[in-house]
Design a protein around this motif. Structure first.
Motif, PDB file in Angstrom:
ATOM      1  N   ASN A 190      -8.873  -3.592 -14.588  1.00 52.98           N
ATOM      2  CA  ASN A 190     -10.128  -2.952 -14.199  1.00 52.98           C
ATOM      3  C   ASN A 190     -10.672  -3.519 -12.897  1.00 52.98           C
ATOM      4  O   ASN A 190     -11.446  -2.856 -12.203  1.00 52.98           O
ATOM      5  N   GLU A 191     -10.297  -4.743 -12.604  1.00 50.46           N
ATOM      6  CA  GLU A 191     -10.827  -5.420 -11.422  1.00 50.46           C
ATOM      7  C   GLU A 191      -9.840  -5.381 -10.261  1.00 50.46           C
ATOM      8  O   GLU A 191      -8.627  -5.422 -10.452  1.00 50.46           O
ATOM      9  N   THR A 192     -10.394  -5.319  -9.055  1.00 45.84           N
ATOM     10  CA  THR A 192      -9.603  -5.271  -7.823  1.00 45.84           C
ATOM     11  C   THR A 192      -9.647  -6.622  -7.121  1.00 45.84           C
ATOM     12  O   THR A 192     -10.718  -7.242  -7.006  1.00 45.84           O
ATOM     13  N   ASP A 199       0.819  -1.217   0.000  1.00 50.50           N
ATOM     14  CA  ASP A 199       0.000   0.000   0.000  1.00 50.50           C
ATOM     15  C   ASP A 199       0.851   1.264   0.000  1.00 50.50           C
ATOM     16  O   ASP A 199       0.447   2.287  -0.556  1.00 50.50           O
ATOM     17  N   ASN A 214       3.388  -4.526 -13.264  1.00 54.19           N
ATOM     18  CA  ASN A 214       2.086  -4.672 -13.909  1.00 54.19           C
ATOM     19  C   ASN A 214       2.339  -4.574 -15.404  1.00 54.19           C
ATOM     20  O   ASN A 214       2.931  -3.599 -15.883  1.00 54.19           O
ATOM     21  N   GLU A 217      -8.942  -8.637  -3.611  1.00 52.13           N
ATOM     22  CA  GLU A 217      -8.778  -8.508  -2.160  1.00 52.13           C
ATOM     23  C   GLU A 217      -7.877  -9.631  -1.653  1.00 52.13           C
ATOM     24  O   GLU A 217      -8.077 -10.792  -1.996  1.00 52.13           O
ATOM     25  N   ASN A 249      -5.201  -4.995  -1.008  1.00 51.28           N
ATOM     26  CA  ASN A 249      -5.868  -5.264  -2.278  1.00 51.28           C
ATOM     27  C   ASN A 249      -5.040  -4.625  -3.392  1.00 51.28           C
ATOM     28  O   ASN A 249      -4.166  -3.793  -3.133  1.00 51.28           O
ATOM     29  N   PHE A 250      -5.305  -5.012  -4.612  1.00 52.48           N
ATOM     30  CA  PHE A 250      -4.604  -4.426  -5.761  1.00 52.48           C
ATOM     31  C   PHE A 250      -5.488  -4.533  -6.990  1.00 52.48           C
ATOM     32  O   PHE A 250      -6.331  -5.430  -7.100  1.00 52.48           O
ATOM     33  N   LYS A 251      -5.296  -3.573  -7.893  1.00 53.30           N
ATOM     34  CA  LYS A 251      -6.039  -3.579  -9.153  1.00 53.30           C
ATOM     35  C   LYS A 251      -5.154  -4.172 -10.239  1.00 53.30           C
ATOM     36  O   LYS A 251      -4.006  -3.757 -10.402  1.00 53.30           O
TER      37      LYS A 251
END
Length: 295
Positions: free
Chosen positions: A180-182, A112, A147, A184, A175-177
């Motif tokens: 488009n989707e995250t 984070d 990424n 948990e 959490n991470f993206k």
């Protein structure tokens, strides 16, 4: 009235001119010069030489296949300058050590609070006066996150996917993206944890332990712990810091992405194939070399 206005106007300019002369000749002017910085950029290069763990040239093994991924984001968690090839890890000039946490149990990189940048962007800005003067031949950079976009074949059809890969020794992730989707997590994940997003959604995976390549050309004289991601690179000529620099110095950490995304090529077609019951496992996503370039 007009003459009065002109006299007032003339006096105003006379006073302004005197003030200007006074400021120009001030024996103690305010120093407007900003301090000189070491500016660190992270970049990737698919055409850079592909190295193995000990720093030797390493082609893709015959049983595997690889591709040059397109990087979106990259992050590192440690940066050190080493005077020579005999300097042990941690005994050089440590320029950066990212936040760590025990939220997930064991000690881990705090995702984070990690600095994440696009390739070519500024990653760190460090005042040169805060760096120990000396001559440095090597740099150590511990990568932690990447990424990237890659290609995958699902049931024979080509799709673009985005992959989020955690290559640090251990990472606490809330959490991470991916794209488009995250996802948990709220836990620690060891080196090699990844997720990929396609039109079918998000899937997660894990590279086998010890599978992340971490090139270190001075492996014999200055090894790094297994499971870390401390990539070592040599300056073209010794990088000298005097402590009296007056201009910024830019160093770009050029990282090799030459076939850096690698999988087990079960059918020998050179394509990353996935599908029900016949998915080809990812075996490596380590960066394949580091060249520090001084501008």
């Amino acid at each position: 009235m007009k003459k009065l206005f002109l006299r007032v106007f003339a006096v105003y300019f006379l006073i302004s001119g005197l003030q200007s002369c006074t400021n120009d000749n001030d024996p103690n002017p305010v120093d407007q010069q900003t301090e000189a910085n070491l500016i660190i950029k992270l970049d990737v290069d698919p055409n850079q030489i592909r190295l193995g763990n000990t720093g030797s040239t390493a082609p893709v093994p015959s049983e595997n296949a690889g591709q040059d991924p397109d990087f979106n984001i990259i992050s590192a968690h440690y940066l050190e300058l080493a005077p020579n090839m005999f300097t042990p890890l941690g005994e050089g000039e440590i320029l950066y050590h990212a936040s760590e946490t025990t939220k997930g149990g064991g000690n881990a990189i705090d995702f984070d609070n990690s600095i994440k940048v696009a390739p070519g962007e500024v990653f760190l800005t460090i005042p040169l006066k805060d760096i120990k003067p000396g001559s440095y031949e090597w740099v150590r950079l511990s990568l932690s996150y990447q990424n990237l976009d890659a290609e995958v074949y699902f049931e024979g059809n080509l799709y673009d996917v985005t992959i989020a890969g955690f290559v640090g020794f251990n990472t606490y992730i809330s959490n991470f993206k991916v794209k488009n989707e995250t996802v948990e997590v709220n836990d620690n994940k060891l080196q090699g944890f990844f997720a990929f997003e396609s039109i079918a959604g998000v899937n997660t995976g894990q590279v086998p332990a010890g599978g992340i390549t971490v090139p270190n050309p001075i492996f014999d004289t200055s090894p790094i712990p297994q499971g870390s991601c401390v990539v070592t690179g040599e300056f073209q000529s010794p990088f000298n810091i005097t402590g009296n620099e007056t201009e910024d110095v830019i160093v770009t950490m050029s990282l090799s992405t030459n076939k850096s995304f690698e999988w087990q090529d079960l059918n020998g077609n050179g394509k990353w194939d996935i599908g029900t019951g016949n998915s080809e496992p990812v075996v490596d996503m380590g960066l394949r070399g580091l060249i520090p370039k001084v501008e």
